[in-house]
Scaffold this active site. Sequence first.
Site, short mmCIF file in Angstrom:
data_model
loop_
_atom_site.label_atom_id
_atom_site.label_comp_id
_atom_site.label_asym_id
_atom_site.label_seq_id
_atom_site.Cartn_x
_atom_site.Cartn_y
_atom_site.Cartn_z
N ASP A 33 32.85 28.91 -27.22
CA ASP A 33 33.24 27.71 -27.94
C ASP A 33 32.15 26.66 -27.79
OD1 ASP A 33 34.66 25.00 -28.31
OD2 ASP A 33 36.21 26.41 -28.91
N ILE A 34 31.84 25.94 -28.86
CA ILE A 34 30.77 24.93 -28.77
C ILE A 34 31.22 23.67 -28.04
CG2 ILE A 34 29.52 25.78 -30.79
CD1 ILE A 34 30.68 23.39 -32.36
N ASN A 91 46.31 28.44 -31.77
CA ASN A 91 46.95 27.34 -32.47
C ASN A 91 47.21 27.77 -33.90
OD1 ASN A 91 46.58 25.56 -30.22
ND2 ASN A 91 44.46 25.30 -30.83
N GLU A 99 42.72 23.84 -36.25
CA GLU A 99 41.67 23.07 -36.91
C GLU A 99 40.87 23.88 -37.90
OE1 GLU A 99 39.36 21.29 -33.79
OE2 GLU A 99 41.01 20.01 -33.13
N VAL A 100 40.76 25.18 -37.69
CA VAL A 100 39.98 26.04 -38.58
C VAL A 100 40.92 27.06 -39.20
CG1 VAL A 100 38.06 27.67 -38.75
CG2 VAL A 100 37.91 25.75 -37.15
N HIS A 104 42.00 32.59 -34.87
CA HIS A 104 41.15 32.66 -33.69
C HIS A 104 42.01 32.46 -32.45
CE1 HIS A 104 41.22 28.44 -34.97
NE2 HIS A 104 40.95 28.08 -33.72
N HIS A 106 41.78 31.62 -28.26
CA HIS A 106 40.95 31.05 -27.21
C HIS A 106 41.21 31.80 -25.92
CE1 HIS A 106 40.20 27.16 -29.44
NE2 HIS A 106 41.30 27.57 -30.05
#
Length: 121
Positions: A33-34, A91, A99-100, A104, A106
């Site tokens: 993750d960035i 999420n 958010e995206v 995905h 985590h």
Amino acid sequence: MTYDPNNVFAKILRGEIPCGKVYEDEHTLAFNDIHPQAPVHILVIPKGAYVSFDDFAAKASEAEIVALVRAVGKVAAMAGVTADGWRLLSNVGLNGHQEVPHLHVHVFGGRKLGAMIGKGG
């Protein structure tokens, strides 16, 4: 939430944006993750265009589902968090703070993570 083929993860999958790749197979990609929220914070995504976990569960092939589950386990082991414990989080939707619009998950670890959700409403 509808799938946006120009989301950041779709761009990563197309090679338009670099990522800190951790693992890749035919159906999945995992990368750091960035904006990490723990010493280990890795995102694992399917390569297919799935917006959320429920979309993935309904539409993905058995091979894609198995690949994602196994990739998560491999990534946790590769990151060295399996002995002390780790967290898996996805999420979904607006209330879930997604958010995206690309599925995905985590993988968090490397320290005590605390409670998942605060108490109350």
